[in-house]
Design an enzyme around this catalytic site. Structure first.
Site, PDB file in Angstrom:
ATOM      1  N   ILE A 152       0.830  -1.320  -0.018  1.00 35.60           N
ATOM      2  CA  ILE A 152      -0.100   0.084   0.100  1.00 35.60           C
ATOM      3  C   ILE A 152       0.723   1.283   0.029  1.00 35.60           C
ATOM      4  CG2 ILE A 152      -1.620   1.222   1.101  1.00 35.60           C
ATOM      5  CD1 ILE A 152      -2.661  -1.496   2.236  1.00 35.60           C
ATOM      6  N   THR A 227      -4.421   4.786   7.961  1.00 35.12           N
ATOM      7  CA  THR A 227      -5.319   3.872   7.386  1.00 35.12           C
ATOM      8  C   THR A 227      -4.593   2.413   7.694  1.00 35.12           C
ATOM      9  OG1 THR A 227      -3.984   3.756   5.333  1.00 35.12           O
ATOM     10  CG2 THR A 227      -6.104   5.126   5.188  1.00 35.12           C
ATOM     11  N   ARG A 229      -3.571   0.613  11.004  1.00 33.83           N
ATOM     12  CA  ARG A 229      -4.541  -0.300  12.124  1.00 33.83           C
ATOM     13  C   ARG A 229      -4.613   0.598  13.257  1.00 33.83           C
ATOM     14  NH1 ARG A 229      -6.590  -3.234   9.159  1.00 33.83           N
ATOM     15  NH2 ARG A 229      -6.439  -5.283   8.865  1.00 33.83           N
ATOM     16  N   GLU A 258     -13.192  -1.312  17.204  1.00 28.42           N
ATOM     17  CA  GLU A 258     -13.852  -0.732  16.030  1.00 28.42           C
ATOM     18  C   GLU A 258     -15.450  -1.401  16.457  1.00 28.42           C
ATOM     19  OE1 GLU A 258     -12.094  -1.669  12.620  1.00 28.42           O
ATOM     20  OE2 GLU A 258     -10.482   0.046  13.083  1.00 28.42           O
ATOM     21  N   HIS A 276     -13.332   2.425   9.012  1.00 30.05           N
ATOM     22  CA  HIS A 276     -12.664   1.653   8.394  1.00 30.05           C
ATOM     23  C   HIS A 276     -13.121   1.122   7.033  1.00 30.05           C
ATOM     24  CE1 HIS A 276      -9.760  -1.894   9.679  1.00 30.05           C
ATOM     25  NE2 HIS A 276      -9.844  -1.852   8.116  1.00 30.05           N
TER      26      HIS A 276
HETATM   27  P1  NAD Z   1       2.837  -4.752   3.370  1.00 25.06           P
HETATM   28  O1  NAD Z   1       3.337  -6.024   4.468  1.00 25.06           O
HETATM   29  O2  NAD Z   1       3.015  -5.003   1.909  1.00 25.06           O
HETATM   30  O3  NAD Z   1       3.775  -3.661   3.944  1.00 25.06           O
HETATM   31  C1  NAD Z   1       3.894  -3.118   5.286  1.00 25.06           C
HETATM   32  C2  NAD Z   1       5.524  -2.589   5.381  1.00 25.06           C
HETATM   33  O4  NAD Z   1       5.664  -2.225   6.660  1.00 25.06           O
HETATM   34  C3  NAD Z   1       6.603  -3.610   5.126  1.00 25.06           C
HETATM   35  O5  NAD Z   1       7.277  -3.083   4.035  1.00 25.06           O
HETATM   36  C4  NAD Z   1       7.359  -3.761   6.307  1.00 25.06           C
HETATM   37  O6  NAD Z   1       8.648  -4.147   6.184  1.00 25.06           O
HETATM   38  C5  NAD Z   1       6.888  -2.430   7.047  1.00 25.06           C
HETATM   39  N1  NAD Z   1       7.138  -2.322   8.433  1.00 25.06           N
HETATM   40  C6  NAD Z   1       6.700  -3.309   9.136  1.00 25.06           C
HETATM   41  N2  NAD Z   1       7.126  -2.939  10.545  1.00 25.06           N
HETATM   42  C7  NAD Z   1       7.530  -1.747  10.456  1.00 25.06           C
HETATM   43  C8  NAD Z   1       8.193  -0.642  11.505  1.00 25.06           C
HETATM   44  N3  NAD Z   1       8.311  -0.871  12.760  1.00 25.06           N
HETATM   45  N4  NAD Z   1       8.518   0.595  11.111  1.00 25.06           N
HETATM   46  C9  NAD Z   1       8.593   0.617   9.496  1.00 25.06           C
HETATM   47  N5  NAD Z   1       8.183  -0.172   8.523  1.00 25.06           N
HETATM   48  C10 NAD Z   1       7.747  -1.216   8.952  1.00 25.06           C
HETATM   49  O7  NAD Z   1       1.498  -4.579   3.908  1.00 25.06           O
HETATM   50  P2  NAD Z   1       0.457  -3.737   3.129  1.00 25.06           P
HETATM   51  O8  NAD Z   1      -0.418  -4.574   2.326  1.00 25.06           O
HETATM   52  O9  NAD Z   1       0.936  -2.414   2.652  1.00 25.06           O
HETATM   53  O10 NAD Z   1      -0.840  -3.190   4.102  1.00 25.06           O
HETATM   54  C11 NAD Z   1      -0.333  -2.317   5.217  1.00 25.06           C
HETATM   55  C12 NAD Z   1      -1.211  -2.289   6.512  1.00 25.06           C
HETATM   56  O11 NAD Z   1      -2.362  -1.838   6.040  1.00 25.06           O
HETATM   57  C13 NAD Z   1      -1.744  -3.738   6.627  1.00 25.06           C
HETATM   58  O12 NAD Z   1      -1.038  -4.495   7.746  1.00 25.06           O
HETATM   59  C14 NAD Z   1      -3.266  -3.473   7.384  1.00 25.06           C
HETATM   60  O13 NAD Z   1      -2.980  -3.481   8.805  1.00 25.06           O
HETATM   61  C15 NAD Z   1      -3.510  -2.235   6.719  1.00 25.06           C
HETATM   62  N6  NAD Z   1      -4.667  -2.267   5.853  1.00 25.06           N
HETATM   63  C16 NAD Z   1      -5.903  -1.446   6.089  1.00 25.06           C
HETATM   64  C17 NAD Z   1      -6.884  -1.483   5.476  1.00 25.06           C
HETATM   65  C18 NAD Z   1      -7.977  -0.469   5.665  1.00 25.06           C
HETATM   66  O14 NAD Z   1      -9.149  -0.903   4.960  1.00 25.06           O
HETATM   67  N7  NAD Z   1      -7.879   0.554   6.326  1.00 25.06           N
HETATM   68  C19 NAD Z   1      -6.961  -2.282   4.134  1.00 25.06           C
HETATM   69  C20 NAD Z   1      -5.962  -3.143   3.891  1.00 25.06           C
HETATM   70  C21 NAD Z   1      -4.680  -2.921   4.807  1.00 25.06           C
END
Ligand code: NAD
Length: 302
Positions: A152, A227, A229, A258, A276
Site C-alpha cells: 500500500i 489507514t 491499524r 471498532e 474503516h
Molecule cells: P505490506 O506487508 O505490504 O507492507 C507493510 C510494510 O511495513 C513492510 O514493508 C514492512 O517492512 C513495513 N514495516 C513493518 N514494521 C515496520 C516498522 N516498525 N517500521 C517501519 N516499517 C515497518 O502491507 P500492506 O499490504 O502495505 O498493508 C499495510 C497495512 O495496511 C496492513 O498491515 C493492514 O493492517 C492495513 N490495511 C488497512 C486497510 C483498511 O481498510 N484501512 C486495508 C488493507 C490493509
C-alpha cells in the site's frame, strides 16, 4: 473430502467458486457464535474468516485444522504464534485491496488539506461558510512521509508523486524501488513531512509507533493519516498533542476498538474519523473473494 468452515460473510460469487471444487465440503456459518466455533473447529480442515478473532482459546480445540485463510489484509485478529505452534498455516489476501487503500489515502489527504468534511457538513446544515474554509493547502511541492513502504505504501507513493509531492519513506526493510523516493529514519521523516501516512502492520514493533515523542517531532501544521491499524498511534498522546495546538489534523480510518469507544477522540474538532472503509471498493472485494478460493485450492493442491 476437505472440510471447510466459512465463519464470516463471504460473497455469493466466492461461495459459488468454492462449491464448484469437487474436493471441498463447504459449511457456511457467517454468524457462528464464538463458543460454537471453538466447539466445532476441530471437525474442519480449513477455516475461512474475515474479522472474526481467532485467539488461543479457539485454537486450543483446533484438532486437525490445517489452514486459516483471512479474506483481507492484516492478520492481527489471529494468534499467529499459537496457530503456527499447532502446525496451522495462516494465509491472507494482501494484494487484493492495495490499490483501493492507496486511492482512498489520497482522498483523505485532499479531504483534510481542503476541509472537505466541514464544507460538506456546513452546506447540509444550511450554512454558507466560504471564508473559514479558504486557508486550505495544496499537495504540490509538499513532502509526503510514508511509514511502511510495502504494497500500500508504495502505491500511495506513486499517486503522491503524480500530484507533484516529494516522497520520503521509512521501513524496517531495505527497500529496492525504481520510484524517485528517499528512505529516511523515522525521526528524519517526521521532521520534514507535511503529510504523514501510516502503512505498517500492527505488531509488537509498531504498537504505539507514533506516540508523544514522535508526535512532537512532526511539523506543527502536519496532517497525520492512519489507514493501517488502530494501536499504531497512541490515542491518548494524539489527543494531548492536538489539545496543545500541535498538528493540523489527524485522519483516522482505523481504531483500537471498532466501532471506537473514545468519544473524546471521535468528537475532537481536528480528528476526522472514518469507519474503516479503506478496502471498501467493489473491485477490491471481488479480488479478495477470488483470491481466497485460489489460496484454498493451492494449499490443498486441488
Ligand atoms: P505490506 O506487508 O505490504 O507492507 C507493510 C510494510 O511495513 C513492510 O514493508 C514492512 O517492512 C513495513 N514495516 C513493518 N514494521 C515496520 C516498522 N516498525 N517500521 C517501519 N516499517 C515497518 O502491507 P500492506 O499490504 O502495505 O498493508 C499495510 C497495512 O495496511 C496492513 O498491515 C493492514 O493492517 C492495513 N490495511 C488497512 C486497510 C483498511 O481498510 N484501512 C486495508 C488493507 C490493509
Amino acid at each position: 473430502m476437505i472440510r471447510i468452515l466459512v465463519a464470516d460473510p463471504l460473497s455469493s460469487k466466492a461461495l459459488e467458486l468454492l462449491k464448484e471444487v469437487a474436493e471441498f465440503d463447504l459449511v457456511y456459518k457467517p454468524d457462528v457464535k464464538r463458543e460454537d466455533l471453538a466447539a466445532e473447529i476441530s471437525q474442519f480442515d480449513a477455516l475461512l474468516i474475515r474479522g472474526t478473532r481467532i485467539d488461543a482459546r479457539i485454537l486450543e480445540n483446533a484438532g486437525n485444522l490445517r489452514l486459516i485463510v483471512r479474506a483481507g489484509n492484516g492478520l492481527d485478529n489471529i494468534d499467529l504464534e499459537k496457530a503456527r505452534a499447532g502446525g496451522i498455516e495462516v494465509r491472507n489476501t494482501p494484494e487484493a485491496t492495495a490499490v483501493s487503500v492507496a486511492e482512498y489515502t489520497i482522498g483523505l489527504l485532499i479531504f483534510a488539506a481542503r476541509f472537505l468534511g466541514q464544507a460538506f457538513c456546513s452546506m447540509k446544515e444550511g450554512r454558507w461558510e466560504r471564508n473559514e474554509l479558504f486557508n486550505g493547502v495544496e499537495l504540490q511541492g509538499k513532502t509526503m512521509g510514508i511509514v511502511g513502504f510495502g504494497r500500500i505504501g508504495s502505491q500511495v507513493a506513486c499517486r503522491a508523486l503524480a500530484f507533484g509531492m516529494r516522497v520520503v519513506y521509512n521501513d524496517i526493510l531495505n527497500i529496492e524501488t525504481d520510484l524517485p523516493v528517499n528512505g529516511y529514519s523515522l525521526d528524519e521523516l517526521l521532521d520534514v513531512s507535511d503529510f504523514i501516512s501510516l502503512h505498517v502492520p500492527l505488531d509488537q514493533t509498531t504498537r504505539h509507533l507514533i506516540s508523544r515523542a514522535q508526535l512532537s517531532k512532526m511539523k506543527s501544521d502536519a496532517i497525520l493519516i492512519n489507514t493501517s491499524r488502530g494501536g499504531v498511534i497512541d490515542d491518548e498522546a494524539l489527543l494531548e498533542t492536538l489539545d496543545a495546538g500541535h498538528l493540523r489534523a489527524a485522519v483516522l480510518d482505523v481504531f483500537i476498538d471498532e466501532p471506537p469507544k473514545s468519544e473524546r477522540l471521535i468528537q475532537h474538532p481536528r480528528v476526522y474519523p472514518f469507519p474503516h472503509i479503506g478496502a471498501g471498493s467493489g473491485e477490491g472485494q471481488a479480488r479478495i473473494h477470488t483470491e481466497v478460493v485460489k489460496v484454498a485450492k493451492e494449499f490443498f493442491n486441488v
